[in-house]
Design a protein around this motif. Structure first.
Motif: not given
Length: 234
Positions: A21-22, A48-53, A68-74, A90-96
């Protein structure tokens, strides 16, 4: 303790691992830790899970980690200005996990102060409140939000001294101080490192106790949205 490192890669050495978590400072392209982001891209660390505005823009800032598809969740409050962010979500590739801006900032600040959670009225009666504890105070309903305790924080400041005392420039302060506070290890990139004792204590925005590693570098001054008016006829 020597906090000054020669490069972003050296400053991140031994800290990165898959699934971490970053917390990242910045708002749009204002005050973003672009050198540290580039080093994380080069490292190849993933999930990676990234916490950012938000997540930068297409092809710059945190947007590079999306490419680069390094982030899993924002954990974010805004997804605009980045078409790839919206596409992956929207495509379900990234958790938000959506957070109101003030709530996101307070989740970081609270963790930095050792506070595991707090109650807020923001989000009551919306999807933000789903699955969270509700409690009444003085006839009003509040929801429980948890602090964000990040593995590392990456932030951008204007000036620092070698002990890590930081000054941010105008609106570039934004999410940087709370993001810096909530990481187990805080890495900061700055435009200038000045001698210890040369900063006016009254002008220091974040004390060096929160800062563990520090680099100085050159930064690109991008404009997120350039708006001009039409040339008037003579």
């Amino acid at each position: 303790m020597d906090k000054v490192y020669d490069s972003a890669t050296e400053a991140l050495d031994g800290l990165l691992h898959d699934g971490m978590l970053i917390a990242a400072g910045g708002f749009g392209l204002c005050g973003i830790p672009e050198l540290l982001i580039d080093a994380i891209v080069e490292s190849g660390v993933k999930d990676l899970t990234v916490a950012s505005n938000n997540c930068g823009v297409d092809g710059f800032g945190l947007g590079k980690l999306l490419d680069t598809r390094q982030i899993k969740k924002m954990l974010s409050s805004y997804v605009g200005e980045n078409a790839e962010f919206m596409r992956q979500y929207l495509s379900g590739e990234l958790e938000l996990e959506f957070n109101p801006q003030g709530t996101l900032a307070e989740r970081m600040r609270a963790a930095g102060c050792g506070i595991p959670g707090f109650y807020t009225r923001t989000g009551v009666g919306t999807v933000v409140a789903e699955g969270k504890e509700h409690k009444d105070f003085n006839g009003e309903t509040y929801i429980l939000e948890e602090g964000i305790f990040a593995d590392i924080s990456i932030v951008k400041a204007w000036k620092a001294d070698p002990t890590g005392n930081l000054i941010f420039r105008k609106t570039a302060r934004n999410f940087n101080p709370p993001a810096a506070m909530c990481g187990k290890v805080c890495i900061v990139e700055v435009e200038e490192i000045v001698p210890t004792g040369s900063l006016d204590p009254d002008n220091i925005h974040l004390p060096g106790i929160f800062v563990h590693r520090l680099i100085q570098g050159e930064h690109e001054k991008r404009i997120e949205q350039r708006t001009t008016r039409k040339k008037e006829d003579a």
